[in-house]
Scaffold this active site. Structure first.
Site, PDB file in Angstrom:
ATOM      1  N   ARG A  47       6.683   1.068   4.323  1.00 42.83           N
ATOM      2  CA  ARG A  47       5.515   1.296   3.454  1.00 42.83           C
ATOM      3  C   ARG A  47       4.662   2.400   4.077  1.00 42.83           C
ATOM      4  O   ARG A  47       4.319   2.329   5.253  1.00 42.83           O
ATOM      5  CB  ARG A  47       4.715  -0.008   3.394  1.00 42.83           C
ATOM      6  CG  ARG A  47       3.555  -0.001   2.454  1.00 42.83           C
ATOM      7  CD  ARG A  47       2.791  -1.315   2.552  1.00 42.83           C
ATOM      8  NE  ARG A  47       3.442  -2.431   1.885  1.00 42.83           N
ATOM      9  CZ  ARG A  47       3.094  -3.713   2.076  1.00 42.83           C
ATOM     10  NH1 ARG A  47       2.112  -4.018   2.896  1.00 42.83           N
ATOM     11  NH2 ARG A  47       3.720  -4.672   1.436  1.00 42.83           N
ATOM     12  N   LYS A  99      -8.040  -5.735   4.295  1.00 45.76           N
ATOM     13  CA  LYS A  99      -7.930  -4.744   3.217  1.00 45.76           C
ATOM     14  C   LYS A  99      -9.296  -4.198   2.802  1.00 45.76           C
ATOM     15  O   LYS A  99     -10.248  -4.963   2.676  1.00 45.76           O
ATOM     16  CB  LYS A  99      -7.239  -5.379   2.009  1.00 45.76           C
ATOM     17  CG  LYS A  99      -5.828  -5.831   2.327  1.00 45.76           C
ATOM     18  CD  LYS A  99      -5.126  -6.424   1.141  1.00 45.76           C
ATOM     19  CE  LYS A  99      -3.670  -6.719   1.492  1.00 45.76           C
ATOM     20  NZ  LYS A  99      -2.952  -7.338   0.366  1.00 45.76           N
ATOM     21  N   CYS A 115       0.451 -10.677  -4.813  1.00 44.68           N
ATOM     22  CA  CYS A 115       0.588  -9.235  -4.599  1.00 44.68           C
ATOM     23  C   CYS A 115       0.342  -8.406  -5.864  1.00 44.68           C
ATOM     24  O   CYS A 115      -0.028  -7.241  -5.774  1.00 44.68           O
ATOM     25  CB  CYS A 115       1.961  -8.921  -4.025  1.00 44.68           C
ATOM     26  SG  CYS A 115       2.268  -9.783  -2.479  1.00 44.68           S
ATOM     27  N   CYS A 126       4.709  -8.005  -9.210  1.00 49.11           N
ATOM     28  CA  CYS A 126       5.017  -7.719  -7.805  1.00 49.11           C
ATOM     29  C   CYS A 126       6.516  -7.496  -7.651  1.00 49.11           C
ATOM     30  O   CYS A 126       7.287  -7.698  -8.587  1.00 49.11           O
ATOM     31  CB  CYS A 126       4.560  -8.868  -6.925  1.00 49.11           C
ATOM     32  SG  CYS A 126       5.634 -10.306  -7.080  1.00 49.11           S
ATOM     33  N   ARG A 160      -5.148  -2.309   6.304  1.00 47.44           N
ATOM     34  CA  ARG A 160      -4.019  -1.758   5.532  1.00 47.44           C
ATOM     35  C   ARG A 160      -4.441  -0.484   4.785  1.00 47.44           C
ATOM     36  O   ARG A 160      -5.537   0.026   4.980  1.00 47.44           O
ATOM     37  CB  ARG A 160      -3.554  -2.810   4.511  1.00 47.44           C
ATOM     38  CG  ARG A 160      -3.206  -4.167   5.103  1.00 47.44           C
ATOM     39  CD  ARG A 160      -1.902  -4.087   5.825  1.00 47.44           C
ATOM     40  NE  ARG A 160      -1.452  -5.378   6.304  1.00 47.44           N
ATOM     41  CZ  ARG A 160      -0.628  -6.197   5.635  1.00 47.44           C
ATOM     42  NH1 ARG A 160      -0.205  -5.900   4.430  1.00 47.44           N
ATOM     43  NH2 ARG A 160      -0.223  -7.326   6.192  1.00 47.44           N
TER      44      ARG A 160
HETATM   45 FE1  SRM Z   1       1.711  -8.488  -0.704  1.00 44.74          FE
HETATM   46  C1  SRM Z   1       3.262 -10.409   1.579  1.00 44.74           C
HETATM   47  C2  SRM Z   1       4.563  -6.907  -1.410  1.00 44.74           C
HETATM   48  C3  SRM Z   1      -0.056  -6.176  -2.423  1.00 44.74           C
HETATM   49  C4  SRM Z   1      -0.993 -10.605  -0.800  1.00 44.74           C
HETATM   50  N1  SRM Z   1       3.575  -8.604   0.018  1.00 44.74           N
HETATM   51  C5  SRM Z   1       4.009  -9.441   1.003  1.00 44.74           C
HETATM   52  C6  SRM Z   1       5.441  -9.088   1.420  1.00 44.74           C
HETATM   53  C7  SRM Z   1       5.363  -8.097   2.522  1.00 44.74           C
HETATM   54  C8  SRM Z   1       6.359 -10.281   1.781  1.00 44.74           C
HETATM   55  C9  SRM Z   1       6.442 -10.635   3.237  1.00 44.74           C
HETATM   56  O1  SRM Z   1       5.405 -10.968   3.853  1.00 44.74           O
HETATM   57  O2  SRM Z   1       7.531 -10.582   3.782  1.00 44.74           O
HETATM   58  C10 SRM Z   1       5.939  -8.421   0.101  1.00 44.74           C
HETATM   59  C11 SRM Z   1       7.074  -7.418   0.257  1.00 44.74           C
HETATM   60  C12 SRM Z   1       7.929  -7.397  -0.986  1.00 44.74           C
HETATM   61  C13 SRM Z   1       8.902  -6.294  -1.002  1.00 44.74           C
HETATM   62  O3  SRM Z   1      10.118  -6.582  -0.962  1.00 44.74           O
HETATM   63  O4  SRM Z   1       8.524  -5.142  -1.078  1.00 44.74           O
HETATM   64  C14 SRM Z   1       4.630  -7.918  -0.465  1.00 44.74           C
HETATM   65  N2  SRM Z   1       2.159  -6.787  -1.624  1.00 44.74           N
HETATM   66  C15 SRM Z   1       3.413  -6.345  -1.888  1.00 44.74           C
HETATM   67  C16 SRM Z   1       3.403  -5.156  -2.818  1.00 44.74           C
HETATM   68  C17 SRM Z   1       4.508  -4.149  -2.537  1.00 44.74           C
HETATM   69  C18 SRM Z   1       3.483  -5.665  -4.273  1.00 44.74           C
HETATM   70  C19 SRM Z   1       3.802  -4.622  -5.313  1.00 44.74           C
HETATM   71  O5  SRM Z   1       4.736  -4.887  -6.076  1.00 44.74           O
HETATM   72  O6  SRM Z   1       3.159  -3.594  -5.384  1.00 44.74           O
HETATM   73  C20 SRM Z   1       1.973  -4.653  -2.564  1.00 44.74           C
HETATM   74  C21 SRM Z   1       1.899  -3.690  -1.408  1.00 44.74           C
HETATM   75  C22 SRM Z   1       0.517  -3.258  -1.130  1.00 44.74           C
HETATM   76  C23 SRM Z   1       0.406  -2.150  -0.141  1.00 44.74           C
HETATM   77  O7  SRM Z   1       0.816  -1.045  -0.467  1.00 44.74           O
HETATM   78  O8  SRM Z   1      -0.150  -2.387   0.941  1.00 44.74           O
HETATM   79  C24 SRM Z   1       1.270  -5.947  -2.163  1.00 44.74           C
HETATM   80  N3  SRM Z   1      -0.222  -8.367  -1.412  1.00 44.74           N
HETATM   81  C25 SRM Z   1      -0.706  -7.368  -2.203  1.00 44.74           C
HETATM   82  C26 SRM Z   1      -1.947  -7.772  -2.793  1.00 44.74           C
HETATM   83  C27 SRM Z   1      -2.755  -6.976  -3.793  1.00 44.74           C
HETATM   84  C28 SRM Z   1      -3.766  -6.063  -3.149  1.00 44.74           C
HETATM   85  O9  SRM Z   1      -3.863  -5.970  -1.914  1.00 44.74           O
HETATM   86  O10 SRM Z   1      -4.490  -5.417  -3.899  1.00 44.74           O
HETATM   87  C29 SRM Z   1      -2.217  -9.058  -2.340  1.00 44.74           C
HETATM   88  C30 SRM Z   1      -3.404  -9.952  -2.784  1.00 44.74           C
HETATM   89  C31 SRM Z   1      -4.687  -9.562  -2.165  1.00 44.74           C
HETATM   90  C32 SRM Z   1      -4.862 -10.220  -0.837  1.00 44.74           C
HETATM   91  O11 SRM Z   1      -4.396  -9.667   0.157  1.00 44.74           O
HETATM   92  O12 SRM Z   1      -5.425 -11.312  -0.803  1.00 44.74           O
HETATM   93  C33 SRM Z   1      -1.128  -9.412  -1.460  1.00 44.74           C
HETATM   94  N4  SRM Z   1       1.193 -10.187   0.273  1.00 44.74           N
HETATM   95  C34 SRM Z   1       0.073 -10.933   0.043  1.00 44.74           C
HETATM   96  C35 SRM Z   1       0.153 -12.135   0.826  1.00 44.74           C
HETATM   97  C36 SRM Z   1      -0.910 -13.275   0.863  1.00 44.74           C
HETATM   98  C37 SRM Z   1      -1.994 -12.999   1.828  1.00 44.74           C
HETATM   99  C38 SRM Z   1      -2.934 -14.156   1.969  1.00 44.74           C
HETATM  100  O13 SRM Z   1      -4.077 -13.947   2.316  1.00 44.74           O
HETATM  101  O14 SRM Z   1      -2.523 -15.304   1.787  1.00 44.74           O
HETATM  102  C39 SRM Z   1       1.388 -12.090   1.511  1.00 44.74           C
HETATM  103  C40 SRM Z   1       1.963 -13.144   2.469  1.00 44.74           C
HETATM  104  C41 SRM Z   1       1.320 -13.143   3.796  1.00 44.74           C
HETATM  105  O15 SRM Z   1       0.554 -12.256   4.165  1.00 44.74           O
HETATM  106  O16 SRM Z   1       1.597 -14.093   4.531  1.00 44.74           O
HETATM  107  C42 SRM Z   1       2.019 -10.854   1.125  1.00 44.74           C
HETATM  108 FE1  SF4 Z   2       5.600 -11.279  -5.026  1.00 47.64          FE
HETATM  109 FE2  SF4 Z   2       4.152 -10.925  -2.887  1.00 47.64          FE
HETATM  110 FE3  SF4 Z   2       5.057 -13.353  -3.442  1.00 47.64          FE
HETATM  111 FE4  SF4 Z   2       6.734 -11.493  -2.628  1.00 47.64          FE
HETATM  112  S1  SF4 Z   2       5.012 -12.319  -1.432  1.00 47.64           S
HETATM  113  S2  SF4 Z   2       7.000 -12.850  -4.405  1.00 47.64           S
HETATM  114  S3  SF4 Z   2       5.896  -9.644  -3.527  1.00 47.64           S
HETATM  115  S4  SF4 Z   2       3.591 -12.225  -4.642  1.00 47.64           S
END
Ligand code: SRM
Ligand code: SF4
Length: 556
Positions: A75, A210, A480, A431, A144
């Site tokens: 990323r 973030k 996400c 997502c 991030r």
């Molecule tokens: Fe996310 C984890 C993809 C935006 C909340 N997110 C992941 C992971 C890395 C899975 C992992 O931990 O192994 C996913 C990778 C999937 C893949 O195969 O690519 C993933 N998140 C994404 C993306 C690519 C979704 C998309 O389709 O665009 C976004 C990448 C953002 C970036 O460029 O940095 C993405 N994730 C978000 C958002 C939205 C935002 O930030 O505006 C959120 C919700 C906002 C927030 O952070 O509260 C988000 N992602 C999470 C979480 C839950 C965090 C939490 O506080 O509980 C996880 C899991 C974790 O962190 O344990 C996670």
């Molecule tokens: Fe979708 Fe984020 Fe859950 Fe993966 S961790 S299934 S990208 S919401």
């Protein structure tokens, strides 16, 4: 003082990592496996990468007694979601040479490449380095990608505000040189003291962090879902400063009621760059010192603020800053949207926002997005901007080049997809989920487009096809695709099953709530059919679907 044995394993990995180096160099060299060592899997995130495997092929690989098909997702760090044409061209080639070839625009305005084999990581990052791109801190327990309202049309001060995204990103970069040593083969620093990191120290933050900047009236970045939300205050076309909010976050865990989505709370106003950056920095230090390091499910800033109480949090912030925040200034969001098609800024430059369904830039039966953007980049007369809704803006196009750029977009079908897709489709977000996300319980980006086709038929029945209802789907409750901020949120619970959330607004200012659990497709469609029927008959004036659900108390 927390006893060491209470800390989560990730805390030990961070502090023992020698500035995020761990044994990454050795892991990379191990040719017996496509994976890296377990501790390094936590560390590699801080370098902007995740170890993944092809989940579609797990069973087949296991049957053949082969290890899972491991690869890495990279990323990029792209503050404000900006890329030059030269960088796009470079990235296009890197994607083709080292990854699946699909360029994925994320919900935080950056790019991910999937399917990169271990042996390709270094060549990939070295190639990115030649075009001045990196993936430092794109993941991990650090700040991030900083997002910022995407479209320069929004405001005369867009450029000025956008530059803050870069400044914040720089301020919050970890000081370690590990990235340069491990991935780019640069010499280690002679003086290790230069790596001392007053912000992150050796423990980094308890969890991801973030930051986002919105320029009212458009909340296209969903600013309140961030740990730190900056709202630009613009008066008479002059940037006066920022309202600062803190404590947003959307991730939850099914069955764990101590987890919840939360919108950031507005704390006050800062009138200068110095004060704004200082306030952000000190919010981070409070989180560093007070965040929960014993339970990662409780470690985000939103829980820290709720444990401390907003008033005490603000007092602590002001003490650390050495100044008081001014009362928040008035602002109003009236939209949360991407402006599809052409718009012109007040310097006379043009911007074309193309609809890229679920952010996947590839060539498919509907349009040859990749070919189109490559040909456009080859003119070297444009820039690229990414939106937090996974779309792309061909930006900074001069009046004289506009017709030519348009003809390329038209030739490859991008204009048709952008102009002919329904409002619900262009507004939707999904997502990644399967097949790469290890946390996915259900499909999202591979499934939502076909579900929307069925939802379009329902909307057509009630003559509502042009109603821009926001629908967002995620494969699990991590959020996400920010589903809890949609009018219709579908959150995966198991393969083919989703919780249906309803009642969010169109501006990203109100969270939705869970309406029904574990619905299969036929149940989702039947629920929406009845709700659309009632909404079409009972809505008041231009009331949105989410506002209607809310007014009628349809979700208890
Ligand atoms: Fe996310 C984890 C993809 C935006 C909340 N997110 C992941 C992971 C890395 C899975 C992992 O931990 O192994 C996913 C990778 C999937 C893949 O195969 O690519 C993933 N998140 C994404 C993306 C690519 C979704 C998309 O389709 O665009 C976004 C990448 C953002 C970036 O460029 O940095 C993405 N994730 C978000 C958002 C939205 C935002 O930030 O505006 C959120 C919700 C906002 C927030 O952070 O509260 C988000 N992602 C999470 C979480 C839950 C965090 C939490 O506080 O509980 C996880 C899991 C974790 O962190 O344990 C996670
Ligand atoms: Fe979708 Fe984020 Fe859950 Fe993966 S961790 S299934 S990208 S919401």
């Amino acid at each position: 003082m927390i006893m060491a044995d209470k800390l989560t394993p990730v805390e030990r990995i961070k502090t023992a990592s020698d500035g995020l180096r761990g044994s990454l160099a050795a892991s990379l060299k191990d040719e017996l496996t496509g994976a890296i060592r377990e501790d390094d899997q936590a560390l590699i995130k801080f370098h902007g990468m995740y170890q993944q495997d092809d989940r579609d092929r797990r069973e087949e690989r296991s049957e053949k007694k082969l290890e899972w098909l491991y690869s890495f997702m990279i990323r990029l760090r792209l503050p404000g979601g900006f890329m030059t044409a030269e960088q796009w061209l470079g990235m296009h080639h890197i994607a083709g040479e080292h990854s699946t070839g699909v360029i994925k625009i994320t919900t935080r305005q950056t790019i991910q490449l999937h399917g990169i084999l271990k042996s390709h990581i270094k060549p990939t990052l070295k190639s990115f380095d030649t075009i001045k791109l990196d993936s430092i801190a794109a993941c991990g327990d650090v700040n991030r990608n900083v997002t910022c309202s995407a479209n320069p049309l929004e405001s005369k001060v867009h450029q000025q505000v956008f530059e803050y995204a870069g400044k914040i990103s720089e301020m919050a970069l970890p000081k370690t040189r590990a990235y340069y040593e491990i991935w780019l083969d640069k010499e280690p620093l002679l003086n290790k003291e230069e790596e001392i990191d007053p912000l992150y120290q050796d423990r980094y933050l308890p969890r991801k962090f973030k930051i986002s900047i919105a320029i009212p009236p458009n909340n296209d970045v969903d600013v309140f879902s961030n740990d730190v939300a900056l709202i630009a205050i613009v008066e008479n076309d002059e940037l006066k400063g920022f309202n600062i909010a803190a404590g947003g976050g959307l991730g939850t865990t099914h069955g764990n009621n101590s987890t919840y989505p939360r919108l950031a709370t507005v704390l006050g106003f800062c009138d200068s760059e110095e004060k704004t950056l200082k306030a952000i920095y000190e919010i981070m230090t409070i989180q560093r010192d007070h965040g929960d390091r014993t339970d990662r499910k409780q470690a985000r800033l939103k829980y820290t603020i709720d444990r401390m109480g907003v008033d005490d949090f603000k007092k602590e912030l002001e003490t650390r800053c050495g100044f008081a925040l001014e009362p928040a200034r008035p602002y109003e969001f009236t939209a949360r949207k991407d402006h599809f098609g052409w718009v012109k800024d007040d310097h006379g430059n043009w911007y074309y926002t193309a609809f890229v369904e679920t952010g996947r830039v590839t060539d498919d039966s509907r349009a040859a997005f990749k070919k189109a953007f490559y040909e456009i980049a080859s003119t070297r007369k444009v820039n690229f901007r990414f939106t937090a809704n996974q779309n792309i803006i061909i930006s900074d196009v001069s009046e004289e080049d506009k017709i030519f750029i348009h003809s390329i977009l038209e030739k490859y079908g991008v204009v048709a997809v952008t102009e002919l897709s329904s409002a619900i489709r262009t507004n939707a977000v999904a997502c990644v989920a399967f097949n790469t996300c290890p946390l996915a319980l259900a499909e999202a980006q591979r499934y939502l487009p076909s579900l929307i086709t069925k939802i379009e038929s329902l909307l057509a029945k009630y003559d509502m096809l042009e109603d821009p209802i926001s629908i967002r789907m995620t494969g699990c409750p991590n959020g996400c695709g920010r589903p809890t901020l949609a009018e219709i949120g579908l959150i995966g619970t198991a393969y083919g099953k989703y919780n249906l959330h309803l009642g969010g607004d169109r501006l990203g200012l109100r969270l939705n709530r869970k309406y029904k659990e574990n619905l299969e497709e036929s149940e989702i469609l039947s629920e929406l059919d009845s709700l659309f029927d009632a909404y079409s008959r009972e809505r008041v004036n231009a009331e949105s679907f989410g506002d209607y659900i809310n007014r009628k108390n349809i979700v208890a």
